[in-house]
Design a protein around this motif. Structure first.
Motif, PDB file in Angstrom:
ATOM      1  N   MET A   1       0.843  -1.147   0.000  1.00 30.76           N
ATOM      2  CA  MET A   1       0.000   0.000   0.000  1.00 30.76           C
ATOM      3  C   MET A   1       0.904   1.230   0.000  1.00 30.76           C
ATOM      4  O   MET A   1       1.737   1.379   0.867  1.00 30.76           O
ATOM      5  CB  MET A   1      -0.852   0.069   1.244  1.00 30.76           C
ATOM      6  CG  MET A   1      -1.485  -1.204   1.693  1.00 30.76           C
ATOM      7  SD  MET A   1      -3.222  -1.234   1.379  1.00 30.76           S
ATOM      8  CE  MET A   1      -3.271  -2.448   0.110  1.00 30.76           C
ATOM      9  N   ALA A  24      -7.666   0.653  -2.355  1.00 28.28           N
ATOM     10  CA  ALA A  24      -6.616  -0.014  -1.577  1.00 28.28           C
ATOM     11  C   ALA A  24      -7.192  -0.695  -0.340  1.00 28.28           C
ATOM     12  O   ALA A  24      -6.772  -1.804   0.021  1.00 28.28           O
ATOM     13  CB  ALA A  24      -5.540   0.998  -1.173  1.00 28.28           C
ATOM     14  N   ALA A  25      -8.156  -0.055   0.304  1.00 27.06           N
ATOM     15  CA  ALA A  25      -8.778  -0.647   1.500  1.00 27.06           C
ATOM     16  C   ALA A  25      -9.499  -1.939   1.145  1.00 27.06           C
ATOM     17  O   ALA A  25      -9.382  -2.943   1.862  1.00 27.06           O
ATOM     18  CB  ALA A  25      -9.737   0.352   2.142  1.00 27.06           C
ATOM     19  N   ALA A  28      -6.934  -4.610   0.579  1.00 28.19           N
ATOM     20  CA  ALA A  28      -6.296  -5.012   1.836  1.00 28.19           C
ATOM     21  C   ALA A  28      -7.203  -5.912   2.659  1.00 28.19           C
ATOM     22  O   ALA A  28      -6.730  -6.879   3.271  1.00 28.19           O
ATOM     23  CB  ALA A  28      -5.900  -3.784   2.646  1.00 28.19           C
ATOM     24  N   TYR A  29      -8.492  -5.621   2.687  1.00 29.80           N
ATOM     25  CA  TYR A  29      -9.394  -6.463   3.475  1.00 29.80           C
ATOM     26  C   TYR A  29      -9.493  -7.875   2.924  1.00 29.80           C
ATOM     27  O   TYR A  29      -9.765  -8.804   3.684  1.00 29.80           O
ATOM     28  CB  TYR A  29     -10.773  -5.814   3.643  1.00 29.80           C
ATOM     29  CG  TYR A  29     -10.805  -4.896   4.831  1.00 29.80           C
ATOM     30  CD1 TYR A  29     -10.768  -5.415   6.124  1.00 29.80           C
ATOM     31  CD2 TYR A  29     -10.826  -3.516   4.680  1.00 29.80           C
ATOM     32  CE1 TYR A  29     -10.761  -4.588   7.227  1.00 29.80           C
ATOM     33  CE2 TYR A  29     -10.827  -2.682   5.788  1.00 29.80           C
ATOM     34  CZ  TYR A  29     -10.791  -3.219   7.055  1.00 29.80           C
ATOM     35  OH  TYR A  29     -10.780  -2.402   8.159  1.00 29.80           O
ATOM     36  N   HIS A  51     -16.396  -0.109   2.484  1.00 30.39           N
ATOM     37  CA  HIS A  51     -15.472   0.513   1.533  1.00 30.39           C
ATOM     38  C   HIS A  51     -15.957   0.314   0.090  1.00 30.39           C
ATOM     39  O   HIS A  51     -15.819   1.209  -0.738  1.00 30.39           O
ATOM     40  CB  HIS A  51     -14.055  -0.028   1.727  1.00 30.39           C
ATOM     41  CG  HIS A  51     -13.405   0.483   2.972  1.00 30.39           C
ATOM     42  ND1 HIS A  51     -13.031   1.796   3.137  1.00 30.39           N
ATOM     43  CD2 HIS A  51     -13.085  -0.135   4.131  1.00 30.39           C
ATOM     44  CE1 HIS A  51     -12.493   1.964   4.332  1.00 30.39           C
ATOM     45  NE2 HIS A  51     -12.518   0.795   4.962  1.00 30.39           N
ATOM     46  N   GLU A  94      -4.208   0.343  10.228  1.00 31.76           N
ATOM     47  CA  GLU A  94      -3.467   1.224   9.330  1.00 31.76           C
ATOM     48  C   GLU A  94      -4.300   1.621   8.114  1.00 31.76           C
ATOM     49  O   GLU A  94      -4.301   2.790   7.700  1.00 31.76           O
ATOM     50  CB  GLU A  94      -2.170   0.540   8.894  1.00 31.76           C
ATOM     51  CG  GLU A  94      -1.236   1.464   8.169  1.00 31.76           C
ATOM     52  CD  GLU A  94       0.152   0.872   7.998  1.00 31.76           C
ATOM     53  OE1 GLU A  94       0.795   1.241   7.003  1.00 31.76           O
ATOM     54  OE2 GLU A  94       0.582   0.072   8.834  1.00 31.76           O
ATOM     55  N   ILE A  95      -5.007   0.672   7.545  1.00 32.96           N
ATOM     56  CA  ILE A  95      -5.845   0.954   6.378  1.00 32.96           C
ATOM     57  C   ILE A  95      -6.925   1.972   6.720  1.00 32.96           C
ATOM     58  O   ILE A  95      -7.176   2.920   5.972  1.00 32.96           O
ATOM     59  CB  ILE A  95      -6.472  -0.358   5.838  1.00 32.96           C
ATOM     60  CG1 ILE A  95      -5.409  -1.183   5.126  1.00 32.96           C
ATOM     61  CG2 ILE A  95      -7.658  -0.086   4.918  1.00 32.96           C
ATOM     62  CD1 ILE A  95      -4.768  -0.484   3.952  1.00 32.96           C
ATOM     63  N   GLU A  96      -7.572   1.780   7.851  1.00 35.74           N
ATOM     64  CA  GLU A  96      -8.631   2.716   8.240  1.00 35.74           C
ATOM     65  C   GLU A  96      -8.057   4.103   8.518  1.00 35.74           C
ATOM     66  O   GLU A  96      -8.654   5.116   8.148  1.00 35.74           O
ATOM     67  CB  GLU A  96      -9.408   2.188   9.447  1.00 35.74           C
ATOM     68  CG  GLU A  96     -10.185   0.928   9.167  1.00 35.74           C
ATOM     69  CD  GLU A  96     -11.245   1.035   8.072  1.00 35.74           C
ATOM     70  OE1 GLU A  96     -11.635   2.168   7.694  1.00 35.74           O
ATOM     71  OE2 GLU A  96     -11.688  -0.016   7.595  1.00 35.74           O
ATOM     72  N   ARG A  98      -5.315   5.419   7.166  1.00 38.23           N
ATOM     73  CA  ARG A  98      -4.922   6.017   5.881  1.00 38.23           C
ATOM     74  C   ARG A  98      -6.135   6.509   5.109  1.00 38.23           C
ATOM     75  O   ARG A  98      -6.123   7.599   4.535  1.00 38.23           O
ATOM     76  CB  ARG A  98      -4.168   5.003   5.030  1.00 38.23           C
ATOM     77  CG  ARG A  98      -2.788   4.708   5.498  1.00 38.23           C
ATOM     78  CD  ARG A  98      -2.140   3.742   4.556  1.00 38.23           C
ATOM     79  NE  ARG A  98      -0.869   3.298   5.066  1.00 38.23           N
ATOM     80  CZ  ARG A  98      -0.031   2.548   4.381  1.00 38.23           C
ATOM     81  NH1 ARG A  98      -0.356   2.139   3.183  1.00 38.23           N
ATOM     82  NH2 ARG A  98       1.107   2.185   4.919  1.00 38.23           N
ATOM     83  N   THR A  99      -7.169   5.676   5.077  1.00 35.05           N
ATOM     84  CA  THR A  99      -8.373   6.065   4.343  1.00 35.05           C
ATOM     85  C   THR A  99      -9.009   7.284   5.010  1.00 35.05           C
ATOM     86  O   THR A  99      -9.466   8.208   4.320  1.00 35.05           O
ATOM     87  CB  THR A  99      -9.349   4.881   4.255  1.00 35.05           C
ATOM     88  OG1 THR A  99      -8.651   3.747   3.714  1.00 35.05           O
ATOM     89  CG2 THR A  99     -10.522   5.199   3.349  1.00 35.05           C
ATOM     90  N   CYS A 125     -14.406   5.524   9.150  1.00 36.61           N
ATOM     91  CA  CYS A 125     -13.038   4.993   9.205  1.00 36.61           C
ATOM     92  C   CYS A 125     -12.480   5.095  10.620  1.00 36.61           C
ATOM     93  O   CYS A 125     -11.827   4.161  11.109  1.00 36.61           O
ATOM     94  CB  CYS A 125     -12.129   5.738   8.229  1.00 36.61           C
ATOM     95  SG  CYS A 125     -12.448   5.408   6.495  1.00 36.61           S
TER      96      CYS A 125
END
Length: 150
Positions: A1, A24-25, A28-29, A51, A94-96, A98-99, A125
């Motif tokens: 990512m 990207a989220a 990633a999930y 998402h 981290e994904i949440e 970043r989003t 998020c």
């Protein structure tokens, strides 16, 4: 990512950046969910669905508004190997975060319904990140000013 910061080049660009973060989220999930079970897996599926819903709304919004719809990638490089529950939950946080950062960057470029959309996405998020931090046993489980660069 990619660890890219939102560009913030106007309303359409801010939404396009948020769309890229949503892509990207979702990706990633798919990786995260494989390493989870039971309630954690259900939470990951729910997060992915949220998402996807935001992605679909952004695609429609950008395409009907004459904006550029950035293409999704076939895959994304993970910031670290995801091999177990701990690394999966860490990536979910981290994904949440970043989003949330991309949605936060969209706020100054939006008004009315677009601003409400960005604020709702940022809030969602932040809530999911908090839930994942709790699942990971991270303290504190909340952070001030979600989506703000650290």
């Amino acid at each position: 990512m990619p660890r890219t910061a939102p560009t913030g080049g106007g309303p359409a660009q801010a939404r396009a950046d948020a769309l890229t973060a949503e892509y990207a989220a979702i990706w990633a999930y798919g990786v995260i969910g494989v390493h989870l079970a039971d309630d954690d897996r259900r939470a990951a599926r729910s997060a992915e669905a949220a998402h996807r819903s935001r992605r679909d709304a952004l695609i429609l919004q950008l395409s009907t508004g004459g904006g550029q719809v950035p293409a999704d990638r076939a895959g994304y490089a993970l910031p670290y190997p995801v091999t177990d529950r701990a690394s999966a939950v860490k990536l979910a946080v981290e994904i949440e975060e970043r989003t949330a950062g991309h949605w936060r960057a969209a706020l100054p470029h939006s008004t009315g319904a677009d601003r409400n959309q960005a604020l709702a996405a940022l809030t969602d998020c932040a809530l999911r990140a908090t839930r994942w931090r709790r699942a990971a046993g991270v303290s504190p489980i909340t952070i001030p000013f979600p989506g703000r660069p650290v």
